[in-house]
Write an enzyme that holds these catalytic residues in place. Structure first.
Site, mmCIF file in Angstrom:
data_model
loop_
_atom_site.group_PDB
_atom_site.id
_atom_site.type_symbol
_atom_site.label_atom_id
_atom_site.label_comp_id
_atom_site.label_asym_id
_atom_site.label_seq_id
_atom_site.Cartn_x
_atom_site.Cartn_y
_atom_site.Cartn_z
ATOM 1 N N CYS A 106 8.874 -2.840 3.383
ATOM 2 C CA CYS A 106 8.219 -3.378 2.629
ATOM 3 C C CYS A 106 6.653 -3.043 2.779
ATOM 4 O O CYS A 106 6.529 -1.885 2.391
ATOM 5 C CB CYS A 106 8.360 -4.916 2.553
ATOM 6 S SG CYS A 106 7.894 -5.691 0.912
ATOM 7 N N HIS A 126 14.237 -6.294 3.061
ATOM 8 C CA HIS A 126 14.096 -7.154 4.035
ATOM 9 C C HIS A 126 15.474 -7.733 4.406
ATOM 10 O O HIS A 126 16.462 -7.680 3.779
ATOM 11 C CB HIS A 126 13.239 -8.353 3.834
ATOM 12 C CG HIS A 126 11.920 -8.229 3.523
ATOM 13 N ND1 HIS A 126 11.049 -7.816 4.701
ATOM 14 C CD2 HIS A 126 11.020 -8.211 2.547
ATOM 15 C CE1 HIS A 126 9.706 -7.750 4.298
ATOM 16 N NE2 HIS A 126 9.864 -7.734 2.854
#
Length: 487
Positions: free
Chosen positions: A336, A433
């Site tokens: 991310c 994630h």
């Protein structure tokens, strides 16, 4: 409204409120009750995506799991995600509603009480028991005006309260009795009992202490809870967990993963499945430390303020370490915000994270990122090019483009490319994630890095710990007394 509701507040932050609510959620669910967790206001950069496309604090997602239900935005209607020392992104019922400085927040929070109560009523309509978790300390009377997190909510919803103190940090008698002394009498009247958490030693030695607290507060002693070591195997609520982690014995570890810990680190529970592997050593790098030369994988975690954390990374000299690691043929993975940092440029033209601007990235991936106000929140599944499956979630603001996207990290189930890889194959980035919680994906990474396949079942392990926690609390807390108080 639910037939039964009970709120757990603390004498301070990190006294174990989240863990106790999770364990009680599992214990009461096992008794056949429909349980729902609820936290009016949370402050954490460790968040989870809900099935309805919103986000809530990671702790409430774990509590929902303990109760055997899907996470909902109503379980944590107000989430503050710190972006600086004095400001935070404000998420209301799962959606970003701008940012607020600490000063602005104090005047703004009271206006959100109707929406907090709306979410509370929503959960209550589908539950037999709602377990409410407070935030921070009940004794912060300087923040009482307009409060929606602790006694302000309890008064507005007329919910009975149990106060939790942590004996492990010392002064638990003073903290509980002192909280009683500073509370407004109408607030104190809502408190029906107290729990002392994280006790070590012979419980008989603190029997007099429990009696003294009860005598000075008028509150019922509901439990003396011994330290529960397996709590470390559950996802932590916020970055306080990173600061208190003790070094882990790593003799015999065959895979070394180095992780710079930056000021605005987010979703750091991405590390948990790796840390549970006996073949893996996680090296958490603070400013002033150097990336070890025998590192197998350098891992950049997510960030709530990517440009600010990129500055901090450079100030700590980690950019030099990462470049040297790459030259030595070492693997690098960005998750991310860490993925965004690996590119050539990060631009924030509209000031999503702060003042508008841009900065050069680390240049290890040939991509660039433009931050935007729209936030992507989605559960995803797919596979990497070697066929290793993954499941996880995306939670980010911004779009990443560039030539290395033509070599995606993986493909999602619908065929879309995800993430990027460098031409030499050493550097990769992804927005996914929860990647390593997937046993197949984690095993594939360990094999690439020279480790042995452990056969560990991470998600099954979390379930085992929740079951053990429920048994632990049932042995040391009077659950029947809690139900009577809730009723």
């Amino acid at each position: 409204m639910p037939a039964l509701t009970l709120m757990f507040q603390g004498t301070g932050s990190d006294v174990g409120k989240s863990l106790i609510v999770a364990g009680l959620a599992r214990a009461f669910t096992a008794r056949g009750l429909r349980v729902r967790p609820f936290k009016p206001q949370n402050m954490s950069n460790n968040a989870a995506v809900t099935a309805d496309g919103g986000e809530i604090g990671r702790a409430q997602a774990l509590q929902a799991r303990a109760a055997g239900v899907a996470p909902s935005v109503h379980m944590n209607p107000v989430l503050l995600k710190p972006q600086s020392e004095v400001g935070a992104q404000v998420v209301v019922q799962g959606r970003v509603e701008g940012s607020a400085s600490a000063r602005d927040w104090q005047s703004r929070k009271a206006a959100l009480l109707p929406r907090v109560l709306d979410s509370f009523r929503h959960l209550g309509a589908e539950a037999d028991l709602v377990l409410v978790e407070g935030a921070g300390s009940a004794s912060e009377i300087n923040l009482r005006a307009g409060d929606i997190a602790n006694m302000g909510f309890a008064r507005a919803a007329n919910v009975p309260v149990v106060l939790i103190g942590d004996i492990d940090r010392g002064g638990v008698i003073a903290s509980l009795v002192g909280t009683r002394a500073v509370l407004d009498p109408a607030d104190a009247a809502l408190v029906g009992g107290f729990i002392v958490n994280r006790f070590r030693g012979d419980p008989a030695l603190f029997a007099e202490g429990m009696a003294m607290i009860a005598a000075r507060t008028g509150w019922a002693p509901l439990g003396l809870v011994p330290h529960f070591p397996d709590a470390a195997r559950l996802p932590a609520e916020d970055a306080l967990a990173l600061s208190r982690e003790a070094p882990r014995a790593t003799s015999g570890a065959r895979v070394r993963i180095a992780v710079p810990i930056l000021p605005r680190v987010a979703n750091f529970d991405d590390l948990d499945p790796l840390a549970a592997e006996p073949d893996v050593e996680i090296i958490r790098l603070r400013p002033g430390a150097a990336l070890p030369g025998d590192t197998d994988l350098a891992l950049l975690l997510g960030s709530k303020s990517t440009l600010a954390d990129l500055r901090a990374l450079r100030e700590a000299g980690f950019d030099i370490d990462l470049a040297a690691h790459h030259r030595r043929g070492g693997a690098i993975l960005g998750l991310c915000g860490g993925y965004q940092m690996l590119g050539r440029v990060i631009a924030d033209p509209t000031g999503v994270e702060g003042p508008p601007g841009s900065a050069p990235g680390l240049g290890l991936l040939d991509v660039e990122t433009v931050l935007a106000a729209e936030k992507r929140l989605e559960e995803v599944a797919g596979a990497t090019p070697d066929g290793a499956a993954f499941r996880g979630y995306e939670m980010h603001m911004g779009a990443t483009t560039g030539p290395d996207r033509d070599r995606p990290f993986g493909r999602l189930a619908d065929g879309r490319p995800e993430g990027a890889r460098s031409a030499d194959g050493l550097v990769a980035g992804t927005y996914v994630h929860g990647l390593f919680a997937d046993d197949a994906q984690r095993a594939a990474w360990l094999a690439r890095l020279g480790g042995a396949a452990s056969g560990a079942r991470y998600e099954a392990g979390v379930e085992e710990v929740l079951d053990a926690l429920a048994r632990h609390l049932e042995a040391h807390i009077d659950l029947d007394a809690l139900l009577r108080l809730a009723g």
